[in-house]
Write a protein that holds these residues in place. Sequence first.
Motif, short mmCIF file in Angstrom:
data_model
loop_
_atom_site.label_atom_id
_atom_site.label_comp_id
_atom_site.label_asym_id
_atom_site.label_seq_id
_atom_site.Cartn_x
_atom_site.Cartn_y
_atom_site.Cartn_z
N PRO A 36 -0.33 8.93 12.21
CA PRO A 36 0.72 7.91 12.33
C PRO A 36 2.12 8.48 12.07
O PRO A 36 2.29 9.35 11.23
N VAL A 37 3.09 7.98 12.83
CA VAL A 37 4.48 8.43 12.71
C VAL A 37 5.29 7.43 11.88
O VAL A 37 6.17 7.81 11.13
N PHE A 38 4.98 6.14 12.02
CA PHE A 38 5.69 5.09 11.29
C PHE A 38 4.70 4.27 10.47
O PHE A 38 3.49 4.27 10.76
N LEU A 39 5.22 3.57 9.48
CA LEU A 39 4.36 2.82 8.56
C LEU A 39 3.49 1.79 9.27
O LEU A 39 2.36 1.55 8.89
N GLN A 40 4.04 1.17 10.33
CA GLN A 40 3.27 0.13 11.03
C GLN A 40 2.07 0.70 11.78
O GLN A 40 1.18 -0.04 12.20
N ASP A 41 2.03 2.03 11.97
CA ASP A 41 0.90 2.66 12.67
C ASP A 41 -0.27 2.93 11.73
O ASP A 41 -1.37 3.25 12.19
N ILE A 42 -0.06 2.84 10.42
CA ILE A 42 -1.09 3.22 9.45
C ILE A 42 -2.18 2.15 9.39
O ILE A 42 -1.90 0.96 9.38
N VAL A 43 -3.42 2.62 9.32
CA VAL A 43 -4.58 1.72 9.30
C VAL A 43 -5.00 1.45 7.86
O VAL A 43 -5.06 2.37 7.04
N GLY A 44 -5.28 0.19 7.54
CA GLY A 44 -5.82 -0.17 6.23
C GLY A 44 -4.77 -0.33 5.15
O GLY A 44 -3.58 -0.07 5.34
N ASN A 45 -5.21 -0.78 3.95
CA ASN A 45 -4.35 -0.98 2.78
C ASN A 45 -3.08 -1.76 3.12
O ASN A 45 -1.96 -1.36 2.79
N THR A 46 -3.28 -2.88 3.80
CA THR A 46 -2.18 -3.65 4.38
C THR A 46 -1.14 -4.07 3.35
O THR A 46 0.07 -3.93 3.59
N GLU A 47 -1.60 -4.58 2.20
CA GLU A 47 -0.65 -5.08 1.20
C GLU A 47 0.25 -3.97 0.68
O GLU A 47 1.46 -4.15 0.53
N THR A 48 -0.34 -2.80 0.40
CA THR A 48 0.45 -1.67 -0.11
C THR A 48 1.43 -1.18 0.94
O THR A 48 2.58 -0.86 0.63
N ILE A 49 0.98 -1.12 2.19
CA ILE A 49 1.87 -0.68 3.27
C ILE A 49 3.04 -1.64 3.43
O ILE A 49 4.18 -1.21 3.68
N GLU A 50 2.80 -2.93 3.26
CA GLU A 50 3.89 -3.92 3.35
C GLU A 50 4.94 -3.66 2.27
O GLU A 50 6.14 -3.79 2.52
N HIS A 63 10.22 6.52 -8.09
CA HIS A 63 9.21 7.56 -8.14
C HIS A 63 7.86 6.86 -7.94
O HIS A 63 7.60 5.81 -8.54
N ILE A 64 6.99 7.41 -7.10
CA ILE A 64 5.71 6.74 -6.84
C ILE A 64 4.52 7.70 -6.95
O ILE A 64 4.66 8.91 -6.72
N ILE A 65 3.38 7.14 -7.33
CA ILE A 65 2.10 7.86 -7.30
C ILE A 65 1.16 7.04 -6.42
O ILE A 65 0.97 5.85 -6.65
N GLN A 174 3.20 9.34 -15.31
CA GLN A 174 2.72 8.04 -14.83
C GLN A 174 3.66 6.91 -15.23
O GLN A 174 3.92 6.00 -14.45
N SER A 175 4.21 6.98 -16.45
CA SER A 175 5.09 5.91 -16.93
C SER A 175 6.43 5.89 -16.20
O SER A 175 7.13 4.88 -16.21
N ARG A 176 6.79 7.00 -15.54
CA ARG A 176 8.05 7.08 -14.80
C ARG A 176 7.87 6.64 -13.35
O ARG A 176 8.84 6.62 -12.59
N CYS A 177 6.64 6.36 -12.94
CA CYS A 177 6.34 6.09 -11.52
C CYS A 177 5.73 4.71 -11.31
O CYS A 177 5.09 4.15 -12.20
N ALA A 178 5.92 4.20 -10.10
CA ALA A 178 5.15 3.04 -9.64
C ALA A 178 3.85 3.58 -9.06
O ALA A 178 3.86 4.49 -8.23
N ILE A 179 2.72 3.05 -9.54
CA ILE A 179 1.41 3.56 -9.11
C ILE A 179 0.81 2.63 -8.05
O ILE A 179 0.65 1.43 -8.28
N LEU A 180 0.52 3.20 -6.88
CA LEU A 180 -0.10 2.45 -5.78
C LEU A 180 -1.51 3.00 -5.57
O LEU A 180 -1.69 4.21 -5.44
N ARG A 181 -2.50 2.12 -5.53
CA ARG A 181 -3.88 2.58 -5.37
C ARG A 181 -4.40 2.18 -3.99
O ARG A 181 -4.34 1.02 -3.61
#
Length: 352
Positions: A36-50, A63-65, A174-181
């Motif tokens: 995928p080139v853009f975020l809308q092309d990515i498959v799955g994990n819809t809420e996180t991608i939004e 900062h993200i993990i 970890q405490s300095r970052c937003a963690i996305l699973r």
Amino acid sequence: MVQAESSATAAKNGIKPHPSVAGANYELPWVEKYRPVFLQDIVGNTETIERLKIIAKDGNLPHIIISGMPGIGKTTSILCLARQMLGDAYKEAVLELNASDERGIDVVRNRIKGFAQKKVTLPQGMQKIVILDEADSMTSGAQQALRRTMEIYSSTTRFAFACNQSNKIIEPIQSRCAILRYARLTDGQIVKRLMQICEAEKVEHSEDGIAALVFSAEGDMRQAINNLQSTWAGFGFVNGDNVFKVVDQPHPIKVQAMIKACQECKIDEALDSLKELWDLGYSSHDIISTMFRVTKTIPSLSEHSKLEFIREIGFTHMRILDGVQTFLQLSGCIARLCKINMKPGLFVVPSR
């Protein structure tokens, strides 16, 4: 010519070939060609991608993990986010380090710190991005050195970590970052993308071939696409038998027959099936892991029997991982599975 045709077909089907394909006179692996080139092309994990789309729109990247199993789009998500945020400045304003790079304390002190100090002309409110792929393999010393760098240069540089296990990253980071699973991809999501690629590349396939790709991938999109390309290149037709020859896993139909023999307490038949798989050269780990996945999908097993079967297979899997990888270990597992549905009276020792 073939490259141009397949790229045009892919675009028509809604999947865009990677930018590096443009003008290329060689064939990329499909996993890169259809990355995928853009975020809308990515498959799955819809809420996180939004959430990432909102970050890309606002330009305020913390900062993200991103953590999750391999092949589900962690690194791709970060690259797409950086590409959408930075536009033409992407090449100059992004530093990507992978596990293949040496990532000890010297890399943090020299390369990362040097990049953070570098001045780059960026759109208003944007920051440079450091992408650390497979961050859980960084040494503890490097992670400790990174803490101060993240604080000092946070106004001009943001850090994005991709890892399989976030608990291997030290807590101060970890405490300095937003963690996305990220969760593993569903079968339907993998099938949809595989069908798009099959149409774009004119791959001849059968339904059981696609099902075999999904079964062997276990939620890993990268694995599914690589297996699709390998099967097509090796056999010219994607069906179940060809896929399992490529991935070199025990055929689930043979394993299912073995499990059903255990269910019906036919121990000799079950052991013959096990011996057949063993003689084909499959390892203990391959056999036991396929047994686990197949057992979960057998509809004729009652819930109680299914739980008991999974428990016994799980204990055997644990022993195999500890190093006891013998045929006797697997035979013992088969015997215990057969015993589950046998009448208890058969095992009563008569008193003298």
